[in-house]
Write an enzyme that holds these catalytic residues in place. Structure first.
Site: not given
Ligand code: IMP
Length: 428
Positions: A12-13, A16, A40-42, A224, A303, A332, A415
């Site tokens: 994730g992150d 996308k 969380g999409h920025t 995700q 976090r 990059l 960037g």
């Molecule tokens: P949940 O989706 O809140 O149940 O979290 C399950 C796991 O997926 C945890 O380790 C979260 O930190 C991770 N996670 C869920 N959504 C994201 C995301 O959008 N980006 C990064 N990690 C995510």
């Protein structure tokens, strides 16, 4: 018929939202198909930054219709706040957003359960985003969920909530020592969102299918990523949906025959939020530098993200499993801060070399990365708009990744601004 799926190849992150924003310049629909406001999409447009959790990133492009598909779990309170915040900033979000009536609702008791479970797991916690995602999907599969369309029928809503709470209230009272939830209060809570959500409730799958038949372009925006997939990820340290190619089909209601491009997104390094194995994790100064430079702090929870080198066996597994047709390589520019760039090309597991991605979770926990060291670069690359503009070392890195993953790059972000990207081929 052109539907392009954008999905994450790691934990994730990967950026996308950023990739979707670039690909969305000539599409008609942008649709979310899995997850909820754990994402969380920025997206940055000019000086403005948009942090979106539920509304597809296409909302910042005029004329794009955004849909929240049946595979998404929706917290109505978050949806309303996000839509109103976008409207305050001048986007006609409500008019261009459709929510599938089959999508499941995240209820306050799902969030409470998420939090109790994590506390109960102690050191073995998953590190969830605490948004109620897991318990909502559990209810969906257990056939005791509440769907968006239920808001339109108070009688059904009451019946479903009564059934859902029969067992849950016993758990809240007897296991967690909490006050049980009151059905009428929850009905009233959902009713308070009816006026807002009713005009948006649609059959979004049918909308997309009709659009595709009329040669409209659809972009499916994943939340995700593959290694957080409930089936294919690092279980149990995963989310509760399928943010992979199968989930894109199930969660949007379109057919495989409609999809012609699958863009897998990876950072030039790796990050992970939450617990679970991460063989290339860095605990040193270099990791700290990448975290600071890449602003690697969760969009949803704030976090600090765990940071590590690019893990090619993991990325190759994800690329292969999803059948990607293109790779989008993001951030990059962040690697400009490091002297030497490492890329994991295999693992040593209990003394033996292993080049694939281990199926057995214990192996992944024991895996020690085997690195290929590549020279770094010092030049500012944020102004590069073609691959040829990149310094040689950055170009070599990019070409190494492309060859190893085995799919052409369609975009390299250099960037965070919309135009700070090398766009080579657009799948959409
Ligand atoms: P949940 O989706 O809140 O149940 O979290 C399950 C796991 O997926 C945890 O380790 C979260 O930190 C991770 N996670 C869920 N959504 C994201 C995301 O959008 N980006 C990064 N990690 C995510």
């Amino acid at each position: 018929m052109t539907a392009t799926v954008v999905l994450g190849l790691a934990w994730g992150d990967e950026g996308k939202g950023r990739v979707c924003d670039v690909l969305a310049h000539d599409v008609d629909f942008v649709s979310r198909y899995s997850g909820g406001n754990n994402a969380g999409h920025t997206v940055r447009v000019g000086d403005e930054e948009f942090k979106l959790h539920l509304v597809p990133s296409g909302v910042v492009r005029e004329d794009v219709i955004c849909t929240i598909g049946n595979g998404v779990v929706v917290n109505p309170q978050v949806l309303k706040q996000e839509v109103e915040a976008l409207e305050k900033r001048g986007f006609d979000a409500r008019a261009r957003l459709k929510v599938d009536g089959r999508a499941h609702l995240i209820m306050p008791y799902h969030i409470a359960l998420d939090s109790h479970r994590e506390i109960g797991l102690g050191e073995q916690k998953i590190g969830t985003t605490n948004r109620g995602i897991g318990p909502t999907y559990e209810d969906k599969v257990a056939r005791s969920g509440v769907r968006v369309q239920d808001i339109l029928d108070e009688g059904i809503l009451r019946r479903k909530l009564k059934a859902a709470l029969r067992e849950k209230n016993a758990v809240f009272e007897n296991v967690y020592g909490e006050t049980p939830y009151d059905v009428e209060e929850l009905v009233a809570w959902l009713e308070s969102y009816r006026e807002f959500i009713e005009p948006m409730i649609s059959d979004t799958g049918a909308m997309l299918r009709d659009g595709l038949e009329e040669q409209k372009k659809v972009l499916l925006e994943g939340g995700q990523a593959t290694l957080l997939d409930n089936d294919h990820g690092t279980y149990p340290f995963v989310t509760s949906s399928n943010p992979t190619i199968g989930g894109a089909i199930v969660g949007s209601g379109i057919s495989l025959k409609h999809v012609d491009q699958i863009v897998g997104v990876t950072k030039a390094y790796t990050t992970r939020v939450g617990d679970g194995p991460m063989p290339t994790e860095l605990h040193d100064e270099v990791g700290g530098k990448i975290r600071e430079t890449g602003r690697e702090f969760g969009t949803t929870t704030g976090r600090p993200r765990r940071v590590g080198w690019l893990d090619l066996p993991a990325i190759k597994f994800a690329a292969d499993m999803n059948g990607i047709t293109y790779v989008a390589l993001t951030l990059l520019d962040v690697l400009t801060c490091v002297e030497k760039v490492n890329v994991c090309v295999g693992y040593e597991i209990d003394g033996e070399r292993f080049d694939g991605y281990p199926m057995h979770q214990t192996d992944l926990h024991h895996a020690r990365p085997v690195y290929k060291e590549l020279p770094g670069w010092e030049e500012d690359i944020t102004g590069c708009r073609m691959r040829g503009d990149l310094p040689e070392a950055a170009r070599d890195f990019v070409e190494f990744v492309e060859t190893e993953v085995g799919a052409p790059l369609c975009m390299i972000s250099v960037g965070s601004e919309r135009e700070q990207a090398i766009v080579e081929k657009i799948g959409a």
